[in-house]
Design an enzyme around this catalytic site. Sequence first.
Site, PDB file in Angstrom:
ATOM      1  N   ASP A  16       0.864  -1.180   0.000  1.00  0.00           N
ATOM      2  CA  ASP A  16       0.000   0.000   0.000  1.00  0.00           C
ATOM      3  C   ASP A  16       0.902   1.232   0.000  1.00  0.00           C
ATOM      4  OD1 ASP A  16      -1.666   2.126   0.647  1.00  0.00           O
ATOM      5  OD2 ASP A  16      -2.818   0.981   2.121  1.00  0.00           O
ATOM      6  N   ILE A  17       0.756   2.073  -0.991  1.00  0.00           N
ATOM      7  CA  ILE A  17       1.670   3.215  -1.121  1.00  0.00           C
ATOM      8  C   ILE A  17       1.487   4.219   0.019  1.00  0.00           C
ATOM      9  CG2 ILE A  17       0.266   4.730  -2.606  1.00  0.00           C
ATOM     10  CD1 ILE A  17       2.938   5.035  -4.295  1.00  0.00           C
ATOM     11  N   ASN A  30      -6.048  12.808 -11.317  1.00  0.00           N
ATOM     12  CA  ASN A  30      -6.608  13.237 -12.608  1.00  0.00           C
ATOM     13  C   ASN A  30      -6.346  14.727 -12.747  1.00  0.00           C
ATOM     14  OD1 ASN A  30      -8.938  14.789 -11.493  1.00  0.00           O
ATOM     15  ND2 ASN A  30      -9.460  12.756 -10.700  1.00  0.00           N
ATOM     16  N   GLY A  38      -9.606   4.804  -6.350  1.00  0.00           N
ATOM     17  CA  GLY A  38      -8.329   4.103  -6.466  1.00  0.00           C
ATOM     18  C   GLY A  38      -7.275   4.621  -5.507  1.00  0.00           C
ATOM     19  N   VAL A  39      -6.062   4.713  -6.003  1.00  0.00           N
ATOM     20  CA  VAL A  39      -4.948   5.135  -5.152  1.00  0.00           C
ATOM     21  C   VAL A  39      -5.122   6.602  -4.741  1.00  0.00           C
ATOM     22  CG1 VAL A  39      -3.336   5.748  -7.018  1.00  0.00           C
ATOM     23  CG2 VAL A  39      -2.451   4.898  -4.868  1.00  0.00           C
ATOM     24  N   ASP A  40      -5.746   7.397  -5.582  1.00  0.00           N
ATOM     25  CA  ASP A  40      -6.015   8.807  -5.287  1.00  0.00           C
ATOM     26  C   ASP A  40      -6.894   8.918  -4.035  1.00  0.00           C
ATOM     27  OD1 ASP A  40      -6.249  11.544  -5.564  1.00  0.00           O
ATOM     28  OD2 ASP A  40      -7.356  11.504  -7.457  1.00  0.00           O
ATOM     29  N   VAL A 126      -8.366   2.401 -13.340  1.00  0.00           N
ATOM     30  CA  VAL A 126      -9.515   2.811 -14.157  1.00  0.00           C
ATOM     31  C   VAL A 126      -9.086   3.427 -15.488  1.00  0.00           C
ATOM     32  CG1 VAL A 126     -11.099   3.124 -12.231  1.00  0.00           C
ATOM     33  CG2 VAL A 126      -9.791   5.063 -13.031  1.00  0.00           C
TER      34      VAL A 126
HETATM   35  N1  AR6 Z   1      -1.392   1.609  -2.991  1.00  0.00           N
HETATM   36  C1  AR6 Z   1      -0.789   1.277  -4.150  1.00  0.00           C
HETATM   37  N2  AR6 Z   1      -1.483   1.081  -5.305  1.00  0.00           N
HETATM   38  C2  AR6 Z   1      -2.824   1.216  -5.261  1.00  0.00           C
HETATM   39  C3  AR6 Z   1      -3.534   1.557  -4.084  1.00  0.00           C
HETATM   40  C4  AR6 Z   1      -2.753   1.757  -2.893  1.00  0.00           C
HETATM   41  N3  AR6 Z   1      -3.319   2.087  -1.733  1.00  0.00           N
HETATM   42  N4  AR6 Z   1      -4.859   1.608  -4.389  1.00  0.00           N
HETATM   43  C5  AR6 Z   1      -4.991   1.286  -5.685  1.00  0.00           C
HETATM   44  N5  AR6 Z   1      -3.771   1.045  -6.220  1.00  0.00           N
HETATM   45  P1  AR6 Z   1      -6.045   3.880 -10.206  1.00  0.00           P
HETATM   46  P2  AR6 Z   1      -5.378   5.328 -12.718  1.00  0.00           P
HETATM   47  C6  AR6 Z   1      -3.392   0.654  -7.597  1.00  0.00           C
HETATM   48  O1  AR6 Z   1      -7.367   3.479 -10.760  1.00  0.00           O
HETATM   49  O2  AR6 Z   1      -5.601   4.115 -13.537  1.00  0.00           O
HETATM   50  C7  AR6 Z   1      -8.723   7.952  -9.768  1.00  0.00           C
HETATM   51  O3  AR6 Z   1     -10.086   8.070  -9.538  1.00  0.00           O
HETATM   52  C8  AR6 Z   1      -4.430   0.055  -8.489  1.00  0.00           C
HETATM   53  O4  AR6 Z   1      -4.623  -1.328  -8.175  1.00  0.00           O
HETATM   54  O5  AR6 Z   1      -5.969   4.364  -8.814  1.00  0.00           O
HETATM   55  O6  AR6 Z   1      -4.151   6.164 -12.976  1.00  0.00           O
HETATM   56  C9  AR6 Z   1      -8.068   9.283 -10.125  1.00  0.00           C
HETATM   57  O7  AR6 Z   1      -8.707  10.371  -9.486  1.00  0.00           O
HETATM   58  C10 AR6 Z   1      -3.788   0.235  -9.859  1.00  0.00           C
HETATM   59  O8  AR6 Z   1      -2.819  -0.784 -10.100  1.00  0.00           O
HETATM   60  O9  AR6 Z   1      -5.360   5.061 -11.124  1.00  0.00           O
HETATM   61  C11 AR6 Z   1      -8.225   9.340 -11.607  1.00  0.00           C
HETATM   62  O10 AR6 Z   1      -9.494   9.854 -11.989  1.00  0.00           O
HETATM   63  C12 AR6 Z   1      -3.030   1.566  -9.712  1.00  0.00           C
HETATM   64  O11 AR6 Z   1      -2.993   1.828  -8.301  1.00  0.00           O
HETATM   65  C13 AR6 Z   1      -8.113   7.912 -12.046  1.00  0.00           C
HETATM   66  O12 AR6 Z   1      -8.510   7.139 -10.918  1.00  0.00           O
HETATM   67  C14 AR6 Z   1      -3.654   2.738 -10.411  1.00  0.00           C
HETATM   68  O13 AR6 Z   1      -5.062   2.635 -10.397  1.00  0.00           O
HETATM   69  C15 AR6 Z   1      -6.697   7.542 -12.392  1.00  0.00           C
HETATM   70  O14 AR6 Z   1      -6.655   6.237 -12.907  1.00  0.00           O
END
Ligand code: AR6
Length: 181
Positions: A16-17, A30, A38-40, A126
């Site tokens: 987990d980052i 974004n 997600g991670v955001d 996403v």
């Molecule tokens: N630690 C590490 N990695 C993570 C965590 C975490 N806690 N949570 C999720 N991931 P995404 P994107 C991974 O969808 O594709 C947001 O709504 C996840 O499994 O977070 O760049 C933003 O606001 C995946 O491998 O980011 C944007 O609108 C990776 O992080 C949009 O999503 C990225 O997934 C950005 O989409």
Amino acid sequence: MKRTFGEAAVEVTEGDITEQEVDAIVNAANSTLLGGGGVDGAIHRAGGPAILAECKTLGGCKTGDAKITTGGNLPANHVIHTAGPVYRDGKSGESEFLASCHTRSLAIVREYKLRTIAFPAISCGVYGYPIPDAARIAMRTVVKELEQHGGIDLVRFVLFDRPTYAEFARALESVRGTNGS
Ligand code: AR6
């Protein structure tokens, strides 16, 4: 797994980052910088409202660019927010934008004289980037940057699930550096 390139270590780890004890963690944000899932979402939840408050003053972030804020309550002192590309067909500049997210984040690290940074798998959720391609681009870009510029001790990729970790580990294993080991 871990390799070194010049003075810098590059690591990949599953985790987990938001828990990383590094100078800066990167947020796959974004272009509004106003939060999301997600991670955001995880970073804003763990870091608290100070991060969003600062994001609101930044005027957004173009795709491929990056901006820095406080880390709020996170173990990391800073968050570097970058807007990755939405994957369409692979022919819409996605690879250049994804490379630029990594280059710009590392430029900010050097500018602020930070030494350690953690990246998530930008655009691999996403935004739909094919993970093997994203892993190769991320790794190639980071290694090239580390070989061109000093000043950074550690770049850690933190992957949230086993399949994504496996792709990033494979990319780290096969990336060619000029002075790597
Ligand atoms: N630690 C590490 N990695 C993570 C965590 C975490 N806690 N949570 C999720 N991931 P995404 P994107 C991974 O969808 O594709 C947001 O709504 C996840 O499994 O977070 O760049 C933003 O606001 C995946 O491998 O980011 C944007 O609108 C990776 O992080 C949009 O999503 C990225 O997934 C950005 O989409």
